[in-house]
Each structure stands twice: as structure tokens, then as C-alpha cells.
Design a protein around this motif. Structure first.
Motif, PDB file in Angstrom:
ATOM      1  N   LYS A 116      -0.665  -1.957  13.382  1.00 42.33           N
ATOM      2  CA  LYS A 116      -1.209  -2.032  12.028  1.00 42.33           C
ATOM      3  C   LYS A 116      -0.703  -3.277  11.319  1.00 42.33           C
ATOM      4  O   LYS A 116       0.499  -3.545  11.298  1.00 42.33           O
ATOM      5  CB  LYS A 116      -0.825  -0.777  11.237  1.00 42.33           C
ATOM      6  CG  LYS A 116      -1.433   0.504  11.800  1.00 42.33           C
ATOM      7  CD  LYS A 116      -1.098   1.696  10.935  1.00 42.33           C
ATOM      8  CE  LYS A 116      -1.627   2.988  11.550  1.00 42.33           C
ATOM      9  NZ  LYS A 116      -3.111   2.976  11.682  1.00 42.33           N
ATOM     10  N   ALA A 117      -1.648  -4.007  10.762  1.00 41.31           N
ATOM     11  CA  ALA A 117      -1.329  -5.141   9.918  1.00 41.31           C
ATOM     12  C   ALA A 117      -1.494  -4.707   8.459  1.00 41.31           C
ATOM     13  O   ALA A 117      -2.484  -4.050   8.120  1.00 41.31           O
ATOM     14  CB  ALA A 117      -2.248  -6.309  10.223  1.00 41.31           C
ATOM     15  N   LEU A 118      -0.523  -5.053   7.633  1.00 38.85           N
ATOM     16  CA  LEU A 118      -0.545  -4.666   6.225  1.00 38.85           C
ATOM     17  C   LEU A 118      -0.983  -5.869   5.396  1.00 38.85           C
ATOM     18  O   LEU A 118      -0.325  -6.910   5.406  1.00 38.85           O
ATOM     19  CB  LEU A 118       0.842  -4.200   5.787  1.00 38.85           C
ATOM     20  CG  LEU A 118       1.472  -3.101   6.654  1.00 38.85           C
ATOM     21  CD1 LEU A 118       2.868  -2.761   6.132  1.00 38.85           C
ATOM     22  CD2 LEU A 118       0.586  -1.857   6.711  1.00 38.85           C
ATOM     23  N   VAL A 119      -2.097  -5.724   4.706  1.00 39.31           N
ATOM     24  CA  VAL A 119      -2.627  -6.828   3.917  1.00 39.31           C
ATOM     25  C   VAL A 119      -1.892  -6.857   2.581  1.00 39.31           C
ATOM     26  O   VAL A 119      -2.106  -6.031   1.710  1.00 39.31           O
ATOM     27  CB  VAL A 119      -4.145  -6.700   3.726  1.00 39.31           C
ATOM     28  CG1 VAL A 119      -4.670  -7.873   2.899  1.00 39.31           C
ATOM     29  CG2 VAL A 119      -4.847  -6.662   5.086  1.00 39.31           C
ATOM     30  N   GLU A 120      -1.018  -7.832   2.447  1.00 41.83           N
ATOM     31  CA  GLU A 120      -0.149  -7.947   1.268  1.00 41.83           C
ATOM     32  C   GLU A 120      -0.848  -8.617   0.102  1.00 41.83           C
ATOM     33  O   GLU A 120      -0.574  -8.320  -1.062  1.00 41.83           O
ATOM     34  CB  GLU A 120       1.102  -8.723   1.674  1.00 41.83           C
ATOM     35  CG  GLU A 120       2.106  -8.946   0.584  1.00 41.83           C
ATOM     36  CD  GLU A 120       3.378  -9.591   1.109  1.00 41.83           C
ATOM     37  OE1 GLU A 120       3.815 -10.582   0.494  1.00 41.83           O
ATOM     38  OE2 GLU A 120       3.945  -9.110   2.122  1.00 41.83           O
TER      39      GLU A 120
END
Length: 234
Positions: free
Chosen positions: A115-119
Motif C-alpha cells: 500500500k502506498a499512502l498518498v500524502e
């Protein structure tokens, strides 16, 4: 007049099988005239006619001394630069390049879902993405944290590497709890942008597999990053 991109894919170390698919995906954006090359002499010529230079999974030492001078002058004077995936495994012997990109590759675990967390969703590369982006990649670890807030848990202990740290705008981080083998800790930048002189720099650590360049979400991510670096979108 259609903006031009110089897409550079020379490798002198590991070569990604996805490079042909990646070049095809950039061409298919349809917004640019694309000059694709692996000839280092192309970076020795004037670059002013390009909206951006894209290092697309380059690896190892890929520039001549003259090419290094041209690229630095181009970006510092207002040119766009985009690094994709293994661009962080490039030009280890050139300190300027580490500063330009913001961080250098250290290692990666096996290719796997995570999972990539879009900051930061206020950027052309991320506006279309969900807050949590399920993706499959190698989840690069970097030698330093590009935020400049301290070193990652990297084996490299050379103090000179501190020069590679610069002020960046982090767009996406990796959720290390969602995959095996991450070693940067809870703050693991994966995608960022920054300014270099008068120029713009965008880097994404994603883009290992051929499948990535057939994924509409990733292609839009890449296109948004290129457009931002080229000054075509804000």
C-alpha cells in the motif's frame, strides 16, 4: 508547438525488462514529441529545446563528463527533470545527481503487493489517486530520507551522503506494514518533487514491472509528474 521530451534509458548496471513498455507508455501520453535514446552523446548536446529530460530506469554510470555539465546547467537554468524507479540507482559517483534527485537507492525487498499512502493530493501526479493506493512493486528503500530530517536505517555510513539530502515535497509514502522487507521505518517517502535552481524535479520510486505501464492509474501518475516537471501543469 508540441513540447518535446528527451527520454533516456541507458543502463550500465541492472536493466529492467519494463523499459520498452515504459517508453511506449510515455509516447502514448500523446502530449509530447518524444526523443528516446540510450546514446550518452545526446546529453552532450544543448538540451534547451526539451520541456523535460526523463531518466527512465537508467542504472549505473550513464553520462559523460560533458553530459553531466549539460544536464546540470539545463536543470539549474529552468529545465525539467524526471526520474523513474531505477533512476535512483544512477550516477552514484556524481554528487550533484544525488542532490538533484533527492535520495539514492539502497535496496528493495521482493516484488510484492503493498500500500502506498498518498500524502499530498494537490499535485498532478496524485490528484487522481485514492488516499491508500494498492500497488505491486519493489518498494525501494533509500540511503537517506529525502525530507532531510535524518538518515534512514541504511548500512551506508558515509557522512558525505548527507549532501544528498535536500528539501523535497513528499507526495507518496510506502506503508511498510503492508508488505515484507521495508527498512526505512514509519516515514518512508516513495514519490516526491523539488526545485533545483530554476528547474523542477519529479521522482517516483514505482515502475518496476511491465504491468505498471499498462495500469491507467500509474500511467496517469507518471504523466502528471512529467507534466509538472515540464511546467505544463500545476
Amino acid at each position: 508547438m508540441t513540447a518535446r521530451l528527451l527520454v533516456y534509458t541507458r543502463t550500465t548496471d541492472y536493466r529492467h525488462d519494463s523499459i520498452p513498455d515504459a517508453v511506449t507508455a510515455v509516447r502514448a501520453l500523446g502530449e509530447y514529441a518524444v526523443d528516446h535514446t540510450e546514446d550518452p552523446s545526446a546529453l552532450e548536446a544543448p538540451l534547451d529545446g526539451y520541456a523535460a529530460v526523463v531518466f527512465l530506469s537508467t542504472s549505473g554510470e550513464v553520462l559523460t563528463p560533458s553530459g553531466r555539465e549539460r544536464l546540470a546547467r539545463y536543470v539549474d537554468s529552468g529545465g525539467g527533470f524526471v526520474g523513474v524507479h531505477a533512476a535512483a540507482c544512477t550516477e552514484y559517483d556524481w554528487p550533484y545527481y544525488g542532490e538533484l534527485l533527492g535520495a539514492r537507492f539502497a535496496r528493495h525487498p521482493d516484488l510484492q503487493p503493498g500500500k502506498a499512502l498518498v500524502e499530498d493530493r494537490d499535485h498532478p501526479a496524485t490528484r487522481h489517486l485514492p488516499a491508500v493506493w494498492d500497488f505491486t512493486d519493489e518498494w525501494y528503500d533509500f540511503r537517506t530520507n529525502p525530507r532531510g530530517q535524518g538518515r534512514s536505517q541504511e548500512l551506508d555510513q558515509d557522512p558525505g551522503r548527507d549532501r544528498e539530502r535536500g528539501r523535497v515535497r513528499v507526495l507518496v509514502t510506502a506503508d511498510e506494514s503492508s508488505y515484507d522487507g521495508g527498512r526505512m521505518g514509519p516515514d518512508h517517502p516513495l514519490v516526491w518533487c523539488r526545485e533545483q535552481g530554476a528547474g523542477r524535479v519529479f521522482y517516483t520510486g514505482l515502475g518496476h514491472s511491465c504491468e505498471a505501464y499498462r495500469d491507467p492509474g500509474f500511467v496517469a501518475h507518471l504523466g502528471g509528474g512529467i507534466g509538472w516537471a515540464a511546467g505544463a501543469v500545476v
